[in-house]
Design an enzyme around this catalytic site. Structure first.
Site, PDB file in Angstrom:
ATOM      1  N   ARG A  24       2.192  -1.640 -11.714  1.00  0.00           N
ATOM      2  CA  ARG A  24       1.714  -2.267 -10.192  1.00  0.00           C
ATOM      3  C   ARG A  24       2.527  -3.136  -9.630  1.00  0.00           C
ATOM      4  O   ARG A  24       2.464  -3.517  -8.520  1.00  0.00           O
ATOM      5  CB  ARG A  24       0.310  -2.848 -10.640  1.00  0.00           C
ATOM      6  N   ASP A 469     -18.445  -5.329 -17.338  1.00  0.00           N
ATOM      7  CA  ASP A 469     -17.042  -4.331 -16.987  1.00  0.00           C
ATOM      8  C   ASP A 469     -17.350  -3.167 -17.779  1.00  0.00           C
ATOM      9  O   ASP A 469     -17.339  -3.640 -19.334  1.00  0.00           O
ATOM     10  CB  ASP A 469     -16.042  -4.974 -16.962  1.00  0.00           C
ATOM     11  N   ARG A 480      -0.661  -8.141 -15.771  1.00  0.00           N
ATOM     12  CA  ARG A 480      -1.639  -9.390 -14.824  1.00  0.00           C
ATOM     13  C   ARG A 480      -2.799  -9.857 -15.347  1.00  0.00           C
ATOM     14  O   ARG A 480      -3.668 -10.476 -14.768  1.00  0.00           O
ATOM     15  CB  ARG A 480      -1.691  -8.403 -13.395  1.00  0.00           C
ATOM     16  N   ASP A 543     -13.093  -3.829  -7.677  1.00  0.00           N
ATOM     17  CA  ASP A 543     -11.728  -3.190  -7.212  1.00  0.00           C
ATOM     18  C   ASP A 543     -11.979  -2.205  -6.202  1.00  0.00           C
ATOM     19  O   ASP A 543     -11.263  -1.231  -5.913  1.00  0.00           O
ATOM     20  CB  ASP A 543     -10.607  -2.703  -8.142  1.00  0.00           C
ATOM     21  N   ASN A 544     -13.415  -1.825  -5.849  1.00  0.00           N
ATOM     22  CA  ASN A 544     -13.716  -0.871  -4.866  1.00  0.00           C
ATOM     23  C   ASN A 544     -15.048  -1.271  -3.793  1.00  0.00           C
ATOM     24  O   ASN A 544     -15.721  -2.122  -4.299  1.00  0.00           O
ATOM     25  CB  ASN A 544     -14.258   0.413  -5.718  1.00  0.00           C
ATOM     26  N   CYS A 599      -4.494  20.855   9.331  1.00  0.00           N
ATOM     27  CA  CYS A 599      -3.572  21.920   9.787  1.00  0.00           C
ATOM     28  C   CYS A 599      -2.129  21.237   9.498  1.00  0.00           C
ATOM     29  O   CYS A 599      -1.179  22.060   9.157  1.00  0.00           O
ATOM     30  CB  CYS A 599      -3.394  22.009  11.487  1.00  0.00           C
ATOM     31  N   THR A 600      -2.147  19.744   9.408  1.00  0.00           N
ATOM     32  CA  THR A 600      -0.608  19.250   9.206  1.00  0.00           C
ATOM     33  C   THR A 600      -0.612  19.302   7.599  1.00  0.00           C
ATOM     34  O   THR A 600       0.448  19.787   7.298  1.00  0.00           O
ATOM     35  CB  THR A 600      -0.828  17.592   9.487  1.00  0.00           C
ATOM     36  N   ARG A 602      -1.792  21.840   5.544  1.00  0.00           N
ATOM     37  CA  ARG A 602      -1.595  23.055   5.280  1.00  0.00           C
ATOM     38  C   ARG A 602      -0.157  23.603   5.770  1.00  0.00           C
ATOM     39  O   ARG A 602       0.449  24.486   4.699  1.00  0.00           O
ATOM     40  CB  ARG A 602      -2.621  23.884   5.665  1.00  0.00           C
ATOM     41  N   ASN A 776      -3.963  24.062  14.969  1.00  0.00           N
ATOM     42  CA  ASN A 776      -4.803  22.542  14.915  1.00  0.00           C
ATOM     43  C   ASN A 776      -5.910  22.584  14.471  1.00  0.00           C
ATOM     44  O   ASN A 776      -6.700  23.774  14.407  1.00  0.00           O
ATOM     45  CB  ASN A 776      -4.650  22.196  16.551  1.00  0.00           C
ATOM     46  N   ASP A 777      -6.676  21.421  14.250  1.00  0.00           N
ATOM     47  CA  ASP A 777      -7.907  21.453  13.611  1.00  0.00           C
ATOM     48  C   ASP A 777      -9.125  21.895  14.588  1.00  0.00           C
ATOM     49  O   ASP A 777     -10.128  22.023  13.914  1.00  0.00           O
ATOM     50  CB  ASP A 777      -8.453  19.979  13.284  1.00  0.00           C
TER      51      ASP A 777
END
Length: 1020
Positions: A24, A469, A480, A543-544, A599-600, A602, A776-777
């Site tokens: 990390r 947790d 850390r 963390d989410n 499309c990008t 694929r 294109n999409d």
């Protein structure tokens, strides 16, 4: 320095960077900076609270060695902020007592205690020297030596709610990377003769004036390709200038630009010069006048100590404080350039004197994070250092409801004396009796509960900390999350954290409850009304975003304050949520993450991020989804029927079942190798050949422009080469993961792969004319298999072996795990992504970067975590004091790489108005008791609030609307609200539910639609 002058603490030294431990941090600092740090020796003088905080952060970061110097004996009050000391250490040298415990944090850092004389010969053994708890005269003396030898020098101290940092990194200090941001890059659309560069307008260039860029793949201006970096002048978000390019040709098309981080140097002055003419970095833009005042004030404190045998002013002692003010007046007259004509703020100087003996854990954490990061900058050249003084204070944290006097700030011979000196005994007792809930015990959680243990929070007769947790400790956490040790790996974080702080402060025994329950809707029977109502405050260490929002909603509902924080590398933020005063965490959100067009992904990638995302999808399509579908088919009789009815990819699922159960089912590992080799051919040769068949390199669009231009990069099919490491890694990782699906034993023996690969027969491939590829999409999704009718689908389904013939048979889906370096997961994604990058001539990424992106890892370092936690706990003092003014609280944003510190008032909660009544949109609600009927509810609001309820909902279910048919309404009016919920949702109200929430839409007395709070109905 002779071997006899120090005591060595056993620790392992290794020339290689342990990626499992430092992963990390590597994402923040980079391998080059890390390697420089691992060759750096650091000296730290002073091992009270600030010193040990710095030592902890520097050790976790991984310098080569850290030498400690502090022969002073441990005192009881040192335990206020020194977490490695215990009562049994009283009378023992602080350095000697601290060293062995510090050494446990990182086996790669050599920890030693210096016991000789720190003369010039000794100091020149170090690349960085850090002084705490030393006189200004000693700082000047040491700094004279370090400046002479260009050794980085840092001096820092904490005095109550005041802190100071001074840097002198010498002359010509080289900064390799000012901010640590990834180099900007993009696609060029045009370059004119004047050097004005335009880029595609779908992405900003993110460059700044003075940056440098290089170019590749430019046609027509080939002299720019891979040439000396050009300096940038920004013209706008999509354009910049690089200087004239006349004589280099005329731009035709194409081109990529990439920012180049060019090292630069800065000069710093020694302390003796800066004392007279200081250069300040401001820590709070609302306090621009304060650093010069504190510059005088800290020197005045030293003047007082020089007159009183090194003793600082006594807490809340007016006589001592007045003497400090008198010294400050003299200094201000002697150094007129410091205040620059401003009057001395005697009230501020007096407060500094009142608090001078104080040592508060949150201040120590804040300054410790800052100073440790400065030490890492000094040893690595990464990021911009503080130049040269920084003063920080948090006077807003002083209690208002608990008056401080000379009597109630006097020492009582306890470990909390240095906190009592600032806050007073009454407020200290308030802190000890708080009931606090900590959600999460990872990096921030460890630091948080460490601070609380030192503060004594929750240790009183009525106090309690609940920490939960459900995560367990991993090796990468150790870098850390400092409460954990290697032998704790695999154990629950909350349990180990709770045990660690009880050892740190035995007063916490019996006052910490460690749970492993996730806080969410599924545990509302555990974290119920009684639990939430019994709390004083809540702190998130999550963390989410989803989990944060849930806790935020609970805090709003139960009207509990929430302290929120987060880190991203060197960046950190804090937020205060206070009932009836501020907006909630959920009231504002970050913009959604920009997605990659399908499309990008694929067919038209142009960045390594695209190929990594594609590789992650391939991982899922090969090793996760097919195995899951096979298991569903074998365990659920109606799986095929459901697939034919509901799935959007019926043919794909059925063919996958047939392949994984029949045609491609391996019986040996050799067959897994052959399968991986053939998949290489399909993905990196055949699919690319098909794409180029559909769109040849000279293809043009309907407008006559070249198809392969702009963001579309023409690909090249790959020819398999077993001698190419990336080619072979794809087969090795793919074969082992395929074998895992089937429970077969894998191998990484090159001889095995060489033998099998020599005998794999690869079918000839010819592109097909009926394959459609999405450009294109907005176009239909590609269909590379041709149309298939229902009869064919049914026939395909009937060809599958019946589940009864495979009784007990199951496949093992792969569960993606990024941190196991032996499971082939990241190896496969790295090889797959880089092969795809080779197809499209994209710069490949190493395994570490691939892991970062594919694993969606949040870069993290101990320094930012410590700093952010300190800031949160400074706000916790205010929450405990129940301050009611918005301006008393501060939300914070910091970036240690720049460095930048920004603070602002929280945003006030929004107010609503109806029928001349003003209510708080977030914190107010209509509170009712008893399971009343719908009719009673409607009548009550009409009579009491003057509101006509037009709609009533519970969760996602609409219970009532005025536009419902009369007959339907007649059946509902007499129903109690719980029965109404059960009738509409077809589900019973949960047995543990004591309160129900209803959202309403309503009209006011003027028949106008108004926004109003929700209804809280208490059942019992």
């Amino acid at each position: 320095m002779s071997d006899n002058s120090k005591m060595q603490i056993d620790s392992e030294e290794n020339g290689e960077i342990d990626e499992g431990l430092y992963s990390r941090q590597l994402y923040v600092l980079g391998a080059e900076a890390m390697k420089k740090m691992t060759h750096s020796n650091v000296l730290l003088v002073g091992l009270k609270g600030l010193g040990v905080e710095i030592a902890k952060n520097v050790t976790l970061a991984g310098v080569k060695s850290l030498t400690l110097f502090d022969p002073a004996p441990t005192k009881i009050e040192d335990l206020s902020s020194q977490f490695f000391l215990t009562e049994s250490d009283i009378g023992i040298s602080r350095a000697l007592a601290t060293a062995p415990r510090l050494a446990e944090l990182n086996q790669y850092v050599k920890i030693s205690v210096f016991e000789g004389t720190l003369d010039e010969d000794a100091l020149t053994q170090y690349q960085c020297v850090i002084l705490t708890e030393t006189s200004i005269e000693t700082q000047v003396q040491f700094n004279e030596i370090t400046h002479k030898h260009n050794i980085a020098f840092i001096a820092a101290d904490v005095r109550g709610l005041f802190g100071t940092v001074f840097n002198d990194f010498g002359s010509g200090f080289t900064i390799l990377d000012a901010n640590g941001n990834d180099p900007a890059r993009g696609i060029v659309s045009d370059i004119d003769e004047e050097g004005n560069v335009s880029i595609l307008d779908d992405t900003r260039h993110d460059l700044e004036d003075g940056d440098y860029v290089t170019f590749t793949e430019i046609e027509g201006l080939s002299g720019l390709n891979n040439a000396t970096p050009r300096k940038v002048k920004v013209l706008g978000p999509y354009a910049f200038n690089i200087g004239s390019v006349k004589g280099l040709g005329t731009y035709v098309k194409g081109g990529l630009f990439q920012q180049v981080k060019v090292p630069f140097t800065i000069d710093m002055q020694p302390l003796i010069a800066q004392l007279e003419k200081p250069e300040f970095l401001f820590s709070d833009f609302a306090k621009l006048e304060r650093p010069p005042q504190l510059h005088i004030g800290f020197q005045a404190l030293q003047g007082f100590a020089n007159k009183h045998d090194g003793q600082l002013p006594k807490p809340m002692d007016d006589e001592d404080a007045n003497e400090v003010v008198h010294i400050a007046r003299t200094l201000a007259a002697q150094l007129p350039g410091v205040l620059d004509g401003a009057e001395l703020d005697e009230k501020l100087i007096k407060e500094l004197a009142y608090e001078a003996r104080g040592d508060l854990p949150p201040m120590v954490a804040t300054l410790g994070g800052i100073v440790a990061q400065e030490a890492l900058k000094a040893t690595s050249g990464k990021f911009t250092p503080i130049k040269q003084f920084l003063y920080f204070d948090s006077l807003e944290s002083l209690p208002e409801s608990y008056p401080r006097t000379k009597e109630n700030t006097a020492p009582i011979g306890s470990r909390y004396d240095n906190q009592i000196a600032v806050l007073g005994k009454d407020f200290h007792n308030k802190i000890r009796n708080l009931k606090e809930f900590l959600v999460g015990s990872g990096a921030i959680g460890c630091e948080m509960i460490k601070n609380w243990a030192l503060m004594g929070l929750g240790s009183g007769p009525e106090g309690k900390i609940t920490i939960t947790d459900n995560d367990s400790i991993e090796k990468s956490n150790l870098n850390r999350q400092f409460l954990f040790r290697p032998h704790d790996v695999g154990k629950y974080k909350s349990e180990i954290a709770a045990k660690a702080v009880v050892q740190m402060n035995p007063d916490m025994a019996g006052h910490i409850e460690a749970r492993q329950d996730k806080v969410g809707p599924e545990t509302e029977n555990i974290f119920d009304d009684d639990f939430w109502n019994g709390l004083d405050a809540v702190t998130n260490a999550l963390d989410n975003v989803e989990a944060r929002q849930y806790v935020d909603r609970r805090c709003v509902f139960y009207r509990k304050s929430l302290l929120e924080s987060g880190t991203l590398g060197t960046k950190g933020n804090t937020q205060v949520v206070y009932p009836g005063l501020t907006e909630s965490y959920s009231a504002s959100q970050d913009p959604p993450e920009k997605s990659i067009p399908l499309c990008t992904l694929r067919s038209f990638p142009n960045r390594i991020e695209h190929t990594i995302a594609w590789a992650k999808n391939v991982f899922q399509d090969y090793f996760v989804l097919p195995a899951e579908n096979v298991n569903l088919y074998l365990s659920q009789p109606d799986f095929v029927e459901s697939t034919l009815k509901n799935s959007g990819d019926q043919k794909g699922i059925l063919e996958s079942l047939q392949a994984y159960l029949v045609t491609e089912k391996p019986l040996t590992f050799d067959e897994c190798i052959a399968w991986a080799r053939l998949e290489f051919e399909k993905k990196f040769h055949n699919d690319i050949a098909q794409l180029l068949y559909n769109f040849p390199r000279d293809a043009v669009t309907s407008s006559g422009s070249l198809f392969w231009s702009g963001p579309k990069r023409p690909p090249t099919p790959l020819t398999f080469d077993p001698e190419n490491p990336t080619h072979l890694n794809f087969v090795i990782a793919g074969a082992n993961l395929h074998a895992f699906n089937y429970g077969l034993k894998g191998s990484t023996d090159p001889a095995v792969f060489k033998r099998v690969l020599e005998n794999v027969i690869v079918p000839e491939f010819s592109p097909k004319s009926n394959v459609q590829i999405q450009v294109n999409d907005n176009e239909p999704v590609e269909n590379d298999q041709g149309a298939i009718d229902d009869t064919s689908l049914k026939s395909l389904a009937e060809s599958l072996p019946t589940p009864s013939t495979l009784a007990g048979y199951r496949l093992a889906p792969v569960e993606f795990e990024k941190d196991d370096d032996t499971n082939h997961h990241i190896d496969f994604i790295t090889a797959t992504s880089n092969l795809r990058a080779m197809n499209y001539a994209i710069e490949p990424a190493d395994r570490l970067k691939t892991k970062l992106i594919a694993g969606r890892i949040i870069p993290a370092i101990a320094t930012t975590t410590g700093l952010v936690t300190g800031l949160v706990n400074l706000e916790l003092y205010k929450v405990a004091d129940a301050k009611t003014k918005l301006e008393s609280y501060k939300n914070g944003f910091v970036n240690l790489s720049l460095p930048f510190f920004g603070f602002s008032e929280p945003i006030a909660s929004q107010k609503l108005k109806y029928n001349d009544k003003v209510v708080d949109k977030i914190w107010d609600r209509f509170e009712l008791t008893g399971d009343i009927t719908l009719r009673e509810l409607l009548d009550l609001f009409k009579e009491k609030e003057g509101l006509e309820i037009s709609m009533l909902s519970h969760g996602v279910s609409l219970l009532y609307a005025s536009f419902f048919p009369p007959k339907k309404l007649a059946d509902k009016y007499a129903l109690p609200l719980t029965k109404l919920i059960e009738t509409v949702t077809k589900k019973p109200v949960a047995e543990h539910a004591k309160t129900l929430i209803f959202e309403i839409c309503a009209d006011d007395l003027n028949d106008e639609d108004v926004e109003v709070p929700y209804i809280s109905l208490k059942l019992r």
